[in-house]
Design a protein around this motif. Structure first.
Motif, PDB file in Angstrom:
ATOM      1  N   ILE A 108      47.872  43.955  37.893  1.00 61.80           N
ATOM      2  CA  ILE A 108      46.809  43.994  36.878  1.00 61.80           C
ATOM      3  C   ILE A 108      47.324  43.456  35.546  1.00 61.80           C
ATOM      4  N   ARG A 147      45.946  39.949  33.796  1.00 63.71           N
ATOM      5  CA  ARG A 147      45.298  39.983  32.488  1.00 63.71           C
ATOM      6  C   ARG A 147      46.079  39.221  31.433  1.00 63.71           C
ATOM      7  N   ARG A 148      47.362  39.009  31.673  1.00 60.12           N
ATOM      8  CA  ARG A 148      48.217  38.369  30.669  1.00 60.12           C
ATOM      9  C   ARG A 148      47.938  36.880  30.529  1.00 60.12           C
ATOM     10  N   CYS A 197      46.784  34.641  37.371  1.00 57.06           N
ATOM     11  CA  CYS A 197      45.698  35.396  38.016  1.00 57.06           C
ATOM     12  C   CYS A 197      45.839  35.420  39.533  1.00 57.06           C
TER      13      CYS A 197
END
Length: 122
Positions: free
Chosen positions: A81, A85-86, A91
């Motif tokens: 996660i 999100r980074r 992704c």
């Protein structure tokens, strides 16, 4: 004949910021794969424990392995996660880590629940 002069280069806007590595996303995938790889070794360990006729030890080791698997799967989900999100480039690897961790976590919890229900019924 006139020779065409190429246009000058556009002005520089400074150095690019350093590109982020994919270390966290790769680590998440590796952590997500660890329970699956250990799951391939578990039948051999389980057979050797049950053939030693020490069923209490086999039960304790089985429970410890299940808890370890759940813990590692949860770590893979969290790292996946964070990696997803980074950065948009991470992704895919983050999603793979989330999928590996979630599948292993659900499988371990369902296995534990089914063996608990079966031992209560019989």
């Amino acid at each position: 004949m006139s020779t065409a002069v190429p246009p000058p280069y556009p002005p520089s806007y400074g150095a690019r910021p350093p590109a982020r590595g994919r270390g966290l996303a790769v680590a998440a995938v590796i952590v997500g794969a660890v329970p699956i790889l250990l799951g391939g070794l578990w039948p051999a360990i389980s057979i050797s424990l049950f053939t030693s006729s020490n069923y209490t030890l086999a039960g304790v080791v089985n429970a410890a392995f299940a808890l370890f698997t759940c813990l590692i799967s949860a770590v893979a989900i969290v790292l996946g996660i964070i990696a997803a999100r980074r950065d948009a480039a991470d992704c895919l690897l983050g999603g793979i880590a989330i999928g590996l961790g979630a599948a292993q976590l659900v499988g371990t919890v369902l296995s534990f629940a089914s063996s608990s229900i079966a031992s209560a019924l019989y």
